[in-house]
Design a protein around this motif. Structure first.
Motif: not given
Length: 187
Positions: A153-175
């Motif tokens: 939560r509220n992770c600092k990245l180059q462009n500001g702050f965001t929630d940064l998610y890491c998912l172990f798998s992405i099965n058939s995501p709805l793009v």
């Protein structure tokens, strides 16, 4: 949940084509890194790729151009993805950096080498000797606890702050949308 995934190449099948994302090379192999806003996904979609081409300025003795290695800039795509709410471990702090909490949790599995410090951590900029093994052990520990990933939560990245998610798998995501980064306004 709506998340954004930055990729340097166009992806036809998430299950087959994603191997390594343009993410931090120390933690990039834990899973698929996504952000809660589109601007924070840009760094994952911008990078370089190595290509080999005939030189216009370097030649062999017989006059043939040499083949040289060149780093070409790549500006990729951001995918707007709808996901069912996964079971995520939450790293969040109101007093410290949430990314620090995540990295400290991961450090339990890391073997570092540092010439001047006895028990180095990721903050000491020590050499990580077992990146793949550490990431796998960290990921498997969370999976064993019933998590499908984690959120910082509220992770600092180059462009500001965001929630940064890491998912172990992405099965058939709805793009829902594929956005070329070059069409976005740069800030």
């Amino acid at each position: 949940m709506i998340v954004f995934f930055g990729a340097m190449n166009k992806i036809e099948d998430f299950n087959k084509e994603i191997k390594v994302q343009n993410a931090n090379n120390v933690v990039g192999t834990i899973g698929f890194w996504l952000t809660s806003d589109i601007n924070s996904a840009k760094p994952f979609a911008i990078g370089t790729k190595t290509v080999y081409e005939k030189s216009e300025t370097e030649f062999w003795e017989d006059g043939e151009p040499k083949v040289i290695q060149v780093e070409k800039p790549v500006i990729g795509f951001i995918y707007k993805i709808f996901l069912d709410e996964p079971n995520l471990k939450v790293y969040h702090s109101t007093t410290a950096d949430s990314y620090d909490l995540f990295m400290s949790d991961r450090d339990k599995y890391c073997d570092y080498f540092h010439a001047k410090k006895r028990n180095p951590t990721w903050k000491d900029e020590a050499i990580l000797l077992n990146k793949e093994e550490a990431n796998e052990k960290f990921r498997n520990t969370l999976i064993d606890q019933g998590y499908e990933g984690f959120v910082i939560r509220n992770c600092k990245l180059q462009n500001g702050f965001t929630d940064l998610y890491c998912l172990f798998s992405i099965n058939s995501p709805l793009v829902s949308d594929i956005i070329p980064v070059e069409t976005l306004d740069y800030q």
